[in-house]
Design an enzyme around this catalytic site. Structure first.
Site, PDB file in Angstrom:
ATOM      1  N   GLN A 177      -0.187  -5.120   1.532  1.00  0.00           N
ATOM      2  CA  GLN A 177       1.372  -5.301   2.087  1.00  0.00           C
ATOM      3  C   GLN A 177       1.141  -4.632   3.572  1.00  0.00           C
ATOM      4  O   GLN A 177       2.145  -4.619   4.413  1.00  0.00           O
ATOM      5  CB  GLN A 177       2.294  -4.255   1.210  1.00  0.00           C
ATOM      6  CG  GLN A 177       2.334  -4.801  -0.087  1.00  0.00           C
ATOM      7  CD  GLN A 177       3.105  -3.708  -0.994  1.00  0.00           C
ATOM      8  OE1 GLN A 177       4.403  -3.523  -0.995  1.00  0.00           O
ATOM      9  NE2 GLN A 177       2.525  -2.943  -1.715  1.00  0.00           N
ATOM     10  N   ASN A 178       0.145  -4.080   3.993  1.00  0.00           N
ATOM     11  CA  ASN A 178      -0.057  -3.659   5.190  1.00  0.00           C
ATOM     12  C   ASN A 178      -0.310  -4.314   6.138  1.00  0.00           C
ATOM     13  O   ASN A 178      -0.710  -5.661   6.037  1.00  0.00           O
ATOM     14  CB  ASN A 178      -1.298  -2.470   5.253  1.00  0.00           C
ATOM     15  CG  ASN A 178      -1.077  -1.212   4.220  1.00  0.00           C
ATOM     16  OD1 ASN A 178       0.039  -0.889   3.980  1.00  0.00           O
ATOM     17  ND2 ASN A 178      -1.956  -0.596   3.811  1.00  0.00           N
ATOM     18  N   VAL A 179      -0.003  -4.078   7.608  1.00  0.00           N
ATOM     19  CA  VAL A 179       0.013  -4.953   8.465  1.00  0.00           C
ATOM     20  C   VAL A 179      -1.173  -4.484   9.656  1.00  0.00           C
ATOM     21  O   VAL A 179      -0.837  -4.780  10.996  1.00  0.00           O
ATOM     22  CB  VAL A 179       1.302  -5.071   9.314  1.00  0.00           C
ATOM     23  CG1 VAL A 179       2.189  -5.874   8.241  1.00  0.00           C
ATOM     24  CG2 VAL A 179       2.087  -3.858   9.691  1.00  0.00           C
ATOM     25  N   HIS A 234       2.486  -9.440   4.016  1.00  0.00           N
ATOM     26  CA  HIS A 234       3.583  -9.002   4.842  1.00  0.00           C
ATOM     27  C   HIS A 234       3.097  -9.349   6.565  1.00  0.00           C
ATOM     28  O   HIS A 234       3.659  -8.865   7.447  1.00  0.00           O
ATOM     29  CB  HIS A 234       4.114  -7.608   4.822  1.00  0.00           C
ATOM     30  CG  HIS A 234       4.791  -7.376   3.526  1.00  0.00           C
ATOM     31  ND1 HIS A 234       4.869  -6.159   3.092  1.00  0.00           N
ATOM     32  CD2 HIS A 234       5.527  -8.415   2.651  1.00  0.00           C
ATOM     33  CE1 HIS A 234       5.523  -6.181   2.045  1.00  0.00           C
ATOM     34  NE2 HIS A 234       6.061  -7.458   1.654  1.00  0.00           N
ATOM     35  N   CYS A 239       7.311 -16.164  18.540  1.00  0.00           N
ATOM     36  CA  CYS A 239       8.480 -16.377  19.126  1.00  0.00           C
ATOM     37  C   CYS A 239       9.308 -17.048  18.049  1.00  0.00           C
ATOM     38  O   CYS A 239       8.976 -18.145  17.429  1.00  0.00           O
ATOM     39  CB  CYS A 239       8.449 -17.502  20.526  1.00  0.00           C
ATOM     40  SG  CYS A 239      10.172 -17.728  20.952  1.00  0.00           S
ATOM     41  N   CYS A 253       8.047 -14.366  25.679  1.00  0.00           N
ATOM     42  CA  CYS A 253       7.462 -15.613  25.247  1.00  0.00           C
ATOM     43  C   CYS A 253       7.500 -16.364  26.627  1.00  0.00           C
ATOM     44  O   CYS A 253       8.281 -16.028  27.496  1.00  0.00           O
ATOM     45  CB  CYS A 253       8.333 -16.468  24.477  1.00  0.00           C
ATOM     46  SG  CYS A 253       7.555 -17.966  23.979  1.00  0.00           S
ATOM     47  N   CYS A 291       8.992 -19.073  26.882  1.00  0.00           N
ATOM     48  CA  CYS A 291      10.453 -19.458  26.982  1.00  0.00           C
ATOM     49  C   CYS A 291      11.296 -18.528  27.361  1.00  0.00           C
ATOM     50  O   CYS A 291      12.562 -18.645  27.116  1.00  0.00           O
ATOM     51  CB  CYS A 291      10.503 -20.232  25.609  1.00  0.00           C
ATOM     52  SG  CYS A 291      11.152 -19.040  24.425  1.00  0.00           S
ATOM     53  N   THR A 337       0.821   2.250  -3.057  1.00  0.00           N
ATOM     54  CA  THR A 337       2.256   1.497  -2.886  1.00  0.00           C
ATOM     55  C   THR A 337       3.233   2.179  -3.959  1.00  0.00           C
ATOM     56  O   THR A 337       2.785   2.487  -4.833  1.00  0.00           O
ATOM     57  CB  THR A 337       2.042  -0.014  -3.014  1.00  0.00           C
ATOM     58  OG1 THR A 337       3.411  -0.324  -2.862  1.00  0.00           O
ATOM     59  CG2 THR A 337       1.485  -0.388  -4.492  1.00  0.00           C
ATOM     60  N   ASN A 368      -2.645   6.938  -6.868  1.00  0.00           N
ATOM     61  CA  ASN A 368      -1.510   7.217  -6.118  1.00  0.00           C
ATOM     62  C   ASN A 368      -1.770   8.705  -6.434  1.00  0.00           C
ATOM     63  O   ASN A 368      -1.528   9.211  -7.503  1.00  0.00           O
ATOM     64  CB  ASN A 368      -0.363   6.407  -6.487  1.00  0.00           C
ATOM     65  CG  ASN A 368       0.814   6.718  -5.322  1.00  0.00           C
ATOM     66  OD1 ASN A 368       1.147   7.823  -5.120  1.00  0.00           O
ATOM     67  ND2 ASN A 368       1.306   5.744  -5.051  1.00  0.00           N
TER      68      ASN A 368
HETATM   69  P1  NAD Z   1       5.690   2.952   0.897  1.00  0.00           P
HETATM   70  O1  NAD Z   1       5.571   3.830   2.121  1.00  0.00           O
HETATM   71  O2  NAD Z   1       6.911   2.809   0.222  1.00  0.00           O
HETATM   72  O3  NAD Z   1       4.765   4.111  -0.402  1.00  0.00           O
HETATM   73  C1  NAD Z   1       3.626   4.884  -0.088  1.00  0.00           C
HETATM   74  C2  NAD Z   1       2.929   5.088  -1.427  1.00  0.00           C
HETATM   75  O4  NAD Z   1       1.747   5.743  -0.974  1.00  0.00           O
HETATM   76  C3  NAD Z   1       3.917   6.328  -2.023  1.00  0.00           C
HETATM   77  O5  NAD Z   1       3.892   6.045  -3.343  1.00  0.00           O
HETATM   78  C4  NAD Z   1       2.820   7.579  -1.879  1.00  0.00           C
HETATM   79  O6  NAD Z   1       2.970   8.364  -3.025  1.00  0.00           O
HETATM   80  C5  NAD Z   1       1.325   6.749  -1.553  1.00  0.00           C
HETATM   81  N1  NAD Z   1       0.368   7.637  -0.987  1.00  0.00           N
HETATM   82  C6  NAD Z   1       0.590   8.562   0.120  1.00  0.00           C
HETATM   83  N2  NAD Z   1      -0.508   9.138   0.576  1.00  0.00           N
HETATM   84  C7  NAD Z   1      -1.418   8.463  -0.273  1.00  0.00           C
HETATM   85  C8  NAD Z   1      -2.964   8.471  -0.069  1.00  0.00           C
HETATM   86  N3  NAD Z   1      -3.524   9.346   0.643  1.00  0.00           N
HETATM   87  N4  NAD Z   1      -3.473   7.661  -0.989  1.00  0.00           N
HETATM   88  C9  NAD Z   1      -2.990   7.181  -1.746  1.00  0.00           C
HETATM   89  N5  NAD Z   1      -1.701   6.768  -2.003  1.00  0.00           N
HETATM   90  C10 NAD Z   1      -0.852   7.562  -0.897  1.00  0.00           C
HETATM   91  O7  NAD Z   1       4.524   2.265   0.926  1.00  0.00           O
HETATM   92  P2  NAD Z   1       4.674   0.485   0.532  1.00  0.00           P
HETATM   93  O8  NAD Z   1       4.883   0.392  -0.860  1.00  0.00           O
HETATM   94  O9  NAD Z   1       3.352  -0.157   0.930  1.00  0.00           O
HETATM   95  O10 NAD Z   1       5.642  -0.290   1.378  1.00  0.00           O
HETATM   96  C11 NAD Z   1       5.929   0.171   2.621  1.00  0.00           C
HETATM   97  C12 NAD Z   1       6.229  -1.414   3.283  1.00  0.00           C
HETATM   98  O11 NAD Z   1       5.989  -0.795   4.786  1.00  0.00           O
HETATM   99  C13 NAD Z   1       5.112  -2.322   3.073  1.00  0.00           C
HETATM  100  O12 NAD Z   1       5.565  -3.315   2.931  1.00  0.00           O
HETATM  101  C14 NAD Z   1       4.073  -2.316   4.456  1.00  0.00           C
HETATM  102  O13 NAD Z   1       4.120  -3.816   4.681  1.00  0.00           O
HETATM  103  C15 NAD Z   1       5.039  -1.529   5.409  1.00  0.00           C
HETATM  104  N6  NAD Z   1       4.110  -0.601   6.149  1.00  0.00           N
HETATM  105  C16 NAD Z   1       2.728  -0.697   6.476  1.00  0.00           C
HETATM  106  C17 NAD Z   1       2.047   0.410   6.966  1.00  0.00           C
HETATM  107  C18 NAD Z   1       0.590  -0.168   7.455  1.00  0.00           C
HETATM  108  O14 NAD Z   1       0.447  -1.228   7.773  1.00  0.00           O
HETATM  109  N7  NAD Z   1      -0.228   0.801   7.336  1.00  0.00           N
HETATM  110  C19 NAD Z   1       2.402   1.537   7.244  1.00  0.00           C
HETATM  111  C20 NAD Z   1       3.843   1.675   6.894  1.00  0.00           C
HETATM  112  C21 NAD Z   1       4.516   0.776   6.132  1.00  0.00           C
HETATM  113 ZN    ZN Z   2       9.436 -19.041  22.836  1.00  0.00          ZN
END
Ligand code: NAD
Ligand code: ZN
Length: 240
Positions: A90-92, A108, A116, A137, A139, A177, A202
């Site tokens: 889910q990370n970006v 995500h 754009c 962009c 545009c 997560t 977690n």
């Molecule tokens: P969340 O912020 O809702 O939850 C984070 C989870 O990670 C919690 O359950 C927490 O207890 C746990 N956590 C904290 N420290 C940890 C560690 N050291 N090791 C393991 N687990 C740990 O995150 P989510 O469920 O991913 O939802 C957030 C949304 O936000 C996602 O969809 C994501 O796209 C986005 N997001 C992405 C980033 C990134 O790309 N790094 C950062 C923030 C949010």
């Molecule tokens: Zn454009």
């Protein structure tokens, strides 16, 4: 994991916390600073893109400066050894790829590309964005990072591939997560209903822990994955 081998991981913001990227929820979470309704919805971006870029600028800078930690490297090592088949993230932040994982499904999107929302042209972020500015962009429209904001659909290919992985894996590792964002939170349930064992890594229990999770390995991602990688290499070292 050693026996079944077809392990798939679902990762969230928690796996990148030890790389210095704050999670959204919990202590030091980004949502403490930016209200998601004001900053992370498609509606907010369309209404006030310059305001939303205050948060996005911080995300782009923080992600750009971050390096993979031991947990990302552990996932790549498990893939090289044929234990892990795919990572659904889910990370970006691009840190799984930076650590060497090859099959990464970005549920995500990612911060490396800007899109754009008027003419759908795409650009590499580093070519169009500099700190303190808002990227435009050709545009003249304000560009949006190619990430999924609340109110936007999941990229269809990523969703198809993620559900297929969930339906066919033997073990689903759910790492860092809170499983509160829909529809990503359906993936563990799909895996479980299809017969996979669900193993959660977690430091805190989540909404999955008491219902879907078979084994909760309580600790930080780097600590638990470090132990798991060692254990799979040498099963005699079986104590966490
Ligand atoms: P969340 O912020 O809702 O939850 C984070 C989870 O990670 C919690 O359950 C927490 O207890 C746990 N956590 C904290 N420290 C940890 C560690 N050291 N090791 C393991 N687990 C740990 O995150 P989510 O469920 O991913 O939802 C957030 C949304 O936000 C996602 O969809 C994501 O796209 C986005 N997001 C992405 C980033 C990134 O790309 N790094 C950062 C923030 C949010
Ligand atoms: Zn454009």
């Amino acid at each position: 994991m050693a026996e079944r081998r077809n392990v798939v991981a679902l990762t969230g913001a928690g796996i990148s916390v030890e790389s210095g990227i704050p999670a959204f929820r919990g202590a030091q979470g980004l949502w403490g600073k930016y209200d998601p309704l004001e900053y992370a919805t498609l509606h907010a971006f369309v209404q006030s893109p310059r305001k939303v870029w205050e948060m996005l600028s911080e995300m782009v800078s923080v992600c750009g400066a971050a390096a993979p930690n031991a947990a990302h490297k552990g996932m790549a090592a498990l893939e090289r050894r044929g234990v892990v088949r795919a990572v659904i993230t889910q990370n970006v932040d691009g840190l799984h790829q930076a650590a060497g994982s090859r099959r990464v499904i970005e549920y995500h999107g990612n911060m490396e590309t800007l899109v754009c929302i008027s003419c759908w042209k795409r650009y590499p972020t580093r070519e169009r964005w500099t700190p303190g500015t808002v990227p435009l962009c050709d545009c003249a429209e304000i560009l949006k990072p190619d990430v999924v904001l609340f109110g936007e659909p999941i990229p269809w290919l990523a969703q198809e591939q993620a559900e297929e992985e969930a339906r066919t894996c033997g073990v689903l590792l759910v790492i860092g997560t809170s499983a509160q964002v829909s529809p990503a939170c359906d993936i563990p349930r799909i895996a479980k209903e299809s017969g996979a064992a669900v193993v959660e890594i977690n430091p805190e229990p989540t909404s999955l822990t008491a219902s879907v999770t078979d084994i909760h390995l309580q600790g930080s991602a780097s600590e638990v994955l470090g132990w798991l990688v060692g254990l799979l290499r040498d099963p005699a070292n079986g104590h966490p």
